[in-house]
Design a protein around this motif. Structure first.
Motif, mmCIF file in Angstrom:
data_model
loop_
_atom_site.group_PDB
_atom_site.id
_atom_site.type_symbol
_atom_site.label_atom_id
_atom_site.label_comp_id
_atom_site.label_asym_id
_atom_site.label_seq_id
_atom_site.Cartn_x
_atom_site.Cartn_y
_atom_site.Cartn_z
ATOM 1 N N ALA A 23 0.834 -1.196 0.000
ATOM 2 C CA ALA A 23 0.000 0.000 0.000
ATOM 3 C C ALA A 23 0.869 1.247 0.000
ATOM 4 C CB ALA A 23 -0.910 -0.003 1.216
ATOM 5 N N ALA A 24 0.548 2.164 -0.878
ATOM 6 C CA ALA A 24 1.292 3.416 -0.976
ATOM 7 C C ALA A 24 0.554 4.528 -0.250
ATOM 8 C CB ALA A 24 1.486 3.792 -2.430
ATOM 9 N N SER A 25 1.303 5.345 0.438
ATOM 10 C CA SER A 25 0.719 6.492 1.127
ATOM 11 C C SER A 25 1.618 7.701 0.929
ATOM 12 C CB SER A 25 0.547 6.201 2.617
ATOM 13 O OG SER A 25 1.797 5.937 3.217
ATOM 14 N N GLY A 26 1.090 8.843 1.249
ATOM 15 C CA GLY A 26 1.867 10.054 1.086
ATOM 16 C C GLY A 26 1.245 10.960 0.041
ATOM 17 N N ARG A 27 2.088 11.616 -0.718
ATOM 18 C CA ARG A 27 1.580 12.551 -1.719
ATOM 19 C C ARG A 27 0.869 11.790 -2.845
ATOM 20 N NH1 ARG A 27 4.747 12.345 -6.231
ATOM 21 N NH2 ARG A 27 6.889 11.618 -6.029
ATOM 22 N N THR A 28 0.231 12.498 -3.711
ATOM 23 C CA THR A 28 -0.507 11.879 -4.812
ATOM 24 C C THR A 28 0.359 10.839 -5.501
ATOM 25 O OG1 THR A 28 -1.768 13.903 -5.173
ATOM 26 C CG2 THR A 28 -1.726 12.297 -6.956
ATOM 27 N N PHE A 29 -0.193 9.652 -5.584
ATOM 28 C CA PHE A 29 0.585 8.509 -6.044
ATOM 29 C C PHE A 29 0.166 8.122 -7.445
ATOM 30 C CE2 PHE A 29 3.431 5.125 -5.404
ATOM 31 C CZ PHE A 29 2.878 3.964 -5.897
ATOM 32 N N SER A 30 1.056 8.278 -8.389
ATOM 33 C CA SER A 30 0.796 7.874 -9.764
ATOM 34 C C SER A 30 2.114 7.473 -10.404
ATOM 35 C CB SER A 30 0.149 9.025 -10.554
ATOM 36 O OG SER A 30 -0.149 8.605 -11.871
ATOM 37 N N ALA A 75 -7.425 2.635 -7.204
ATOM 38 C CA ALA A 75 -8.194 3.436 -6.253
ATOM 39 C C ALA A 75 -7.630 3.333 -4.843
ATOM 40 C CB ALA A 75 -9.651 3.000 -6.270
ATOM 41 N N LYS A 76 -7.056 2.184 -4.534
ATOM 42 C CA LYS A 76 -6.494 1.965 -3.197
ATOM 43 C C LYS A 76 -4.986 2.185 -3.161
ATOM 44 C CE LYS A 76 -9.973 -1.429 -1.758
ATOM 45 N NZ LYS A 76 -10.203 -2.817 -1.273
ATOM 46 N N ASN A 77 -4.404 2.549 -4.307
ATOM 47 C CA ASN A 77 -2.943 2.720 -4.375
ATOM 48 C C ASN A 77 -2.221 1.501 -3.824
ATOM 49 O OD1 ASN A 77 -3.152 5.231 -5.536
ATOM 50 N ND2 ASN A 77 -2.906 6.341 -3.618
ATOM 51 N N THR A 78 -2.679 0.335 -4.234
ATOM 52 C CA THR A 78 -2.155 -0.908 -3.699
ATOM 53 C C THR A 78 -1.804 -1.864 -4.836
ATOM 54 O OG1 THR A 78 -3.454 -0.679 -1.672
ATOM 55 C CG2 THR A 78 -2.628 -2.877 -2.200
ATOM 56 N N VAL A 79 -0.703 -2.541 -4.676
ATOM 57 C CA VAL A 79 -0.294 -3.581 -5.622
ATOM 58 C C VAL A 79 -0.213 -4.896 -4.858
ATOM 59 C CG1 VAL A 79 2.180 -3.169 -5.292
ATOM 60 C CG2 VAL A 79 1.366 -4.207 -7.405
ATOM 61 N N TYR A 80 -0.545 -5.960 -5.551
ATOM 62 C CA TYR A 80 -0.599 -7.281 -4.939
ATOM 63 C C TYR A 80 0.314 -8.239 -5.682
ATOM 64 C CZ TYR A 80 -4.944 -5.256 -3.166
ATOM 65 O OH TYR A 80 -5.875 -4.439 -2.591
ATOM 66 N N LEU A 81 0.723 -9.276 -4.967
ATOM 67 C CA LEU A 81 1.454 -10.370 -5.601
ATOM 68 C C LEU A 81 0.852 -11.666 -5.083
ATOM 69 C CD1 LEU A 81 3.807 -11.088 -7.532
ATOM 70 C CD2 LEU A 81 5.198 -11.444 -5.468
ATOM 71 N N LEU A 82 0.099 -12.335 -5.938
ATOM 72 C CA LEU A 82 -0.476 -13.631 -5.595
ATOM 73 C C LEU A 82 0.530 -14.696 -5.992
ATOM 74 C CD1 LEU A 82 -2.776 -15.451 -4.658
ATOM 75 C CD2 LEU A 82 -3.699 -15.335 -6.994
ATOM 76 N N MET A 83 0.938 -15.474 -5.017
ATOM 77 C CA MET A 83 1.965 -16.486 -5.242
ATOM 78 C C MET A 83 1.351 -17.868 -5.039
ATOM 79 S SD MET A 83 5.163 -14.649 -3.285
ATOM 80 C CE MET A 83 4.430 -14.861 -1.661
ATOM 81 N N ASN A 84 1.283 -18.639 -6.095
ATOM 82 C CA ASN A 84 0.762 -20.001 -6.048
ATOM 83 C C ASN A 84 1.883 -21.009 -6.281
ATOM 84 O OD1 ASN A 84 -1.975 -19.190 -5.705
ATOM 85 N ND2 ASN A 84 -2.167 -18.848 -7.912
ATOM 86 N N SER A 85 1.607 -22.248 -5.947
ATOM 87 C CA SER A 85 2.565 -23.338 -6.170
ATOM 88 C C SER A 85 3.939 -22.974 -5.634
ATOM 89 C CB SER A 85 2.646 -23.664 -7.670
ATOM 90 O OG SER A 85 1.378 -24.029 -8.171
ATOM 91 N N LEU A 86 3.972 -22.492 -4.420
ATOM 92 C CA LEU A 86 5.223 -22.019 -3.840
ATOM 93 C C LEU A 86 6.209 -23.158 -3.645
ATOM 94 C CD1 LEU A 86 3.764 -19.410 -1.398
ATOM 95 C CD2 LEU A 86 5.520 -18.938 -3.114
#
Length: 119
Positions: A23-30, A75-86
Protein backbone atom coordinates in the motif's frame (compact mmCIF):
# COMPACT_ATOMS: atom_id res chain seq x y z
CA UNK A 1 7.14 11.77 -0.01
CA UNK A 2 5.76 8.36 -0.96
CA UNK A 3 5.83 5.53 1.55
CA UNK A 4 5.29 1.89 0.68
CA UNK A 5 4.10 -0.65 3.21
CA UNK A 6 4.32 -4.28 2.19
CA UNK A 7 2.68 -7.10 4.09
CA UNK A 8 1.25 -10.59 3.76
CA UNK A 9 4.31 -12.75 4.19
CA UNK A 10 4.41 -15.84 6.35
CA UNK A 11 5.20 -19.53 6.54
CA UNK A 12 3.62 -21.87 4.01
CA UNK A 13 4.21 -25.41 2.87
CA UNK A 14 5.46 -26.34 -0.58
CA UNK A 15 2.63 -26.00 -3.05
CA UNK A 16 0.80 -23.46 -0.94
CA UNK A 17 -0.19 -19.89 -1.71
CA UNK A 18 0.27 -16.44 -0.27
CA UNK A 19 -0.85 -12.98 -1.32
CA UNK A 20 1.41 -10.04 -0.64
CA UNK A 21 0.12 -6.47 -0.52
CA UNK A 22 1.87 -3.15 -0.93
CA UNK A 23 0.00 0.00 0.00
CA UNK A 24 1.29 3.42 -0.98
CA UNK A 25 0.72 6.49 1.13
CA UNK A 26 1.87 10.05 1.09
CA UNK A 27 1.58 12.55 -1.72
CA UNK A 28 -0.51 11.88 -4.81
CA UNK A 29 0.58 8.51 -6.04
CA UNK A 30 0.80 7.87 -9.76
CA UNK A 31 3.91 5.90 -10.58
CA UNK A 32 5.00 4.71 -13.98
CA UNK A 33 5.23 1.16 -12.68
CA UNK A 34 5.35 -0.96 -9.55
CA UNK A 35 7.35 -4.09 -9.00
CA UNK A 36 8.17 -6.85 -6.57
CA UNK A 37 11.72 -7.93 -5.82
CA UNK A 38 13.03 -10.54 -3.45
CA UNK A 39 16.24 -11.31 -1.62
CA UNK A 40 17.11 -14.74 -0.30
CA UNK A 41 19.76 -15.26 2.39
CA UNK A 42 23.22 -14.88 0.95
CA UNK A 43 21.93 -13.81 -2.46
CA UNK A 44 21.47 -10.53 -4.25
CA UNK A 45 18.10 -8.90 -4.61
CA UNK A 46 16.33 -10.12 -7.74
CA UNK A 47 13.42 -8.96 -9.83
CA UNK A 48 10.17 -10.90 -9.51
CA UNK A 49 7.34 -9.10 -11.30
CA UNK A 50 6.34 -5.69 -12.67
CA UNK A 51 3.08 -3.95 -13.49
CA UNK A 52 2.67 -0.74 -15.44
CA UNK A 53 0.36 1.49 -13.42
CA UNK A 54 -1.79 3.03 -16.13
CA UNK A 55 -2.10 0.22 -18.66
CA UNK A 56 -1.86 -2.73 -16.32
CA UNK A 57 0.60 -4.66 -18.44
CA UNK A 58 2.73 -7.14 -16.56
CA UNK A 59 6.13 -8.78 -16.79
CA UNK A 60 7.56 -11.68 -14.80
CA UNK A 61 10.85 -13.32 -14.06
CA UNK A 62 11.12 -16.72 -15.69
CA UNK A 63 11.37 -18.37 -12.30
CA UNK A 64 7.86 -17.27 -11.28
CA UNK A 65 6.09 -17.09 -14.65
CA UNK A 66 2.84 -19.04 -14.48
CA UNK A 67 2.86 -19.26 -10.69
CA UNK A 68 2.80 -15.63 -9.54
CA UNK A 69 0.34 -12.91 -10.53
CA UNK A 70 0.89 -9.21 -9.98
CA UNK A 71 -2.10 -6.89 -9.92
CA UNK A 72 -3.03 -3.43 -8.73
CA UNK A 73 -5.94 -1.48 -7.36
CA UNK A 74 -5.46 2.09 -8.52
CA UNK A 75 -8.19 3.44 -6.25
CA UNK A 76 -6.49 1.97 -3.20
CA UNK A 77 -2.94 2.72 -4.37
CA UNK A 78 -2.16 -0.91 -3.70
CA UNK A 79 -0.29 -3.58 -5.62
CA UNK A 80 -0.60 -7.28 -4.94
CA UNK A 81 1.45 -10.37 -5.60
CA UNK A 82 -0.48 -13.63 -5.59
CA UNK A 83 1.96 -16.49 -5.24
CA UNK A 84 0.76 -20.00 -6.05
CA UNK A 85 2.56 -23.34 -6.17
CA UNK A 86 5.22 -22.02 -3.84
CA UNK A 87 8.58 -23.77 -3.69
CA UNK A 88 11.31 -23.72 -1.03
CA UNK A 89 13.45 -21.67 -3.41
CA UNK A 90 10.84 -18.91 -3.21
CA UNK A 91 11.87 -18.31 0.39
CA UNK A 92 13.07 -14.71 0.65
CA UNK A 93 12.26 -11.24 1.86
CA UNK A 94 9.93 -9.69 -0.68
CA UNK A 95 10.00 -5.96 -1.36
CA UNK A 96 7.67 -3.80 -3.37
CA UNK A 97 9.08 -0.83 -5.24
CA UNK A 98 7.78 2.12 -7.22
CA UNK A 99 9.26 3.50 -10.44
CA UNK A 100 8.24 7.15 -10.68
CA UNK A 101 8.74 7.58 -14.42
CA UNK A 102 9.93 5.66 -17.44
CA UNK A 103 13.69 5.24 -17.49
CA UNK A 104 14.09 6.09 -13.83
CA UNK A 105 15.17 3.82 -11.04
CA UNK A 106 12.89 2.38 -8.41
CA UNK A 107 13.04 5.27 -5.98
CA UNK A 108 10.62 4.04 -3.34
CA UNK A 109 10.82 0.75 -1.50
CA UNK A 110 8.76 -1.08 1.08
CA UNK A 111 10.33 -2.42 4.24
CA UNK A 112 10.05 -6.02 3.10
CA UNK A 113 7.95 -8.98 4.14
CA UNK A 114 9.36 -12.43 4.88
CA UNK A 115 8.12 -15.45 2.95
CA UNK A 116 9.19 -18.89 4.14
CA UNK A 117 8.28 -22.01 2.18
CA UNK A 118 8.87 -25.29 3.99
CA UNK A 119 9.63 -28.50 2.16
Amino acid sequence: QVQLGDSGGGLVQTGGSLRLSCAASGRTFSPYAMAWFRQAPGKEREFVAKIWWSGGGTYYADSVQGRFTISRDNAKNTVYLLMNSLKPEDTAVYYCAAQPAAGETYDYWGQGTQVNVSS
